[in-house]
Design a protein around this motif. Structure first.
Motif, PDB file in Angstrom:
ATOM      1  N   SER A  49       1.815   7.744   7.950  1.00 55.59           N
ATOM      2  CA  SER A  49       1.619   7.154   6.630  1.00 55.59           C
ATOM      3  C   SER A  49       2.534   5.955   6.421  1.00 55.59           C
ATOM      4  CB  SER A  49       1.892   8.196   5.543  1.00 55.59           C
ATOM      5  OG  SER A  49       1.792   7.593   4.278  1.00 55.59           O
ATOM      6  N   ASN A  50       1.975   4.885   5.876  1.00 53.91           N
ATOM      7  CA  ASN A  50       2.780   3.722   5.498  1.00 53.91           C
ATOM      8  C   ASN A  50       3.294   3.862   4.070  1.00 53.91           C
ATOM      9  OD1 ASN A  50       2.392   2.489   7.950  1.00 53.91           O
ATOM     10  ND2 ASN A  50       0.539   1.444   7.288  1.00 53.91           N
ATOM     11  N   ASN A  51       2.817   4.898   3.380  1.00 53.14           N
ATOM     12  CA  ASN A  51       3.207   5.156   2.008  1.00 53.14           C
ATOM     13  C   ASN A  51       4.601   5.781   1.995  1.00 53.14           C
ATOM     14  OD1 ASN A  51       3.559   6.143  -0.574  1.00 53.14           O
ATOM     15  ND2 ASN A  51       1.489   6.958  -0.755  1.00 53.14           N
ATOM     16  N   GLU A  52       5.563   5.126   1.342  1.00 51.13           N
ATOM     17  CA  GLU A  52       6.948   5.621   1.308  1.00 51.13           C
ATOM     18  C   GLU A  52       7.054   7.003   0.671  1.00 51.13           C
ATOM     19  OE1 GLU A  52      10.749   5.570   2.460  1.00 51.13           O
ATOM     20  OE2 GLU A  52       9.325   3.960   2.883  1.00 51.13           O
ATOM     21  N   ALA A  53       6.191   7.296  -0.294  1.00 53.56           N
ATOM     22  CA  ALA A  53       6.224   8.600  -0.963  1.00 53.56           C
ATOM     23  C   ALA A  53       5.879   9.728   0.008  1.00 53.56           C
ATOM     24  CB  ALA A  53       5.267   8.608  -2.145  1.00 53.56           C
ATOM     25  N   GLN A  54       5.064   9.435   1.007  1.00 53.12           N
ATOM     26  CA  GLN A  54       4.678  10.460   1.975  1.00 53.12           C
ATOM     27  C   GLN A  54       5.484  10.372   3.263  1.00 53.12           C
ATOM     28  OE1 GLN A  54       0.565  11.008   2.634  1.00 53.12           O
ATOM     29  NE2 GLN A  54       0.058  11.131   0.488  1.00 53.12           N
ATOM     30  N   ALA A  55       6.455   9.485   3.308  1.00 59.88           N
ATOM     31  CA  ALA A  55       7.231   9.278   4.533  1.00 59.88           C
ATOM     32  C   ALA A  55       8.079  10.483   4.902  1.00 59.88           C
ATOM     33  CB  ALA A  55       8.109   8.046   4.394  1.00 59.88           C
ATOM     34  N   LYS A 109       7.120  13.727   4.621  1.00 65.81           N
ATOM     35  CA  LYS A 109       6.313  14.933   4.797  1.00 65.81           C
ATOM     36  C   LYS A 109       6.556  15.478   6.197  1.00 65.81           C
ATOM     37  CE  LYS A 109       2.188  15.466   3.270  1.00 65.81           C
ATOM     38  NZ  LYS A 109       0.756  15.341   2.997  1.00 65.81           N
TER      39      LYS A 109
END
Length: 93
Positions: free
Chosen positions: A46-52, A54
């Motif tokens: 994921s490139n999404n920081e919020a999911q980094a 997980k």
């Protein structure tokens, strides 16, 4: 020239060049002759920081979400209270 002082080229790199982000942990539970392996892997897709942050536990054919704050406990780390009982009846904690 032997009078010149040697400077290790790695010593001039900033500390940030030595910081890494943990990607996974492989765990063996058992003895040298046999046991079970499983792993904890951080999602790097994921490139999404919020999911980094997980994480997942991979255990044979089971994959489940994993809370990375539990890594110390799950990997046999941290402080452990151990009690030893001696044959004379004394107990050491």
């Amino acid at each position: 020239n032997s009078d010149e002082m040697y400077v290790d080229p790695l010593s001039v790199l900033p500390d940030e060049d030595y910081e890494y982000r943990l990607a996974g942990v492989l765990v063996h539970h058992g003895v040298a002759q046999g046991g079970h392996y499983y792993s904890f892997i951080r999602d790097r897709t994921s490139n999404n920081e919020a999911q980094a942050d997980k994480w997942f536990r991979f255990d044979d054919d089971e994959v489940s979400p994993f809370d990375p704050s539990q890594i110390e406990l799950e990997c046999f780390g941290g402080k452990v209270k151990k009690e030893t009982k001696w044959p004379n009846g004394s107990v050491n904690t």
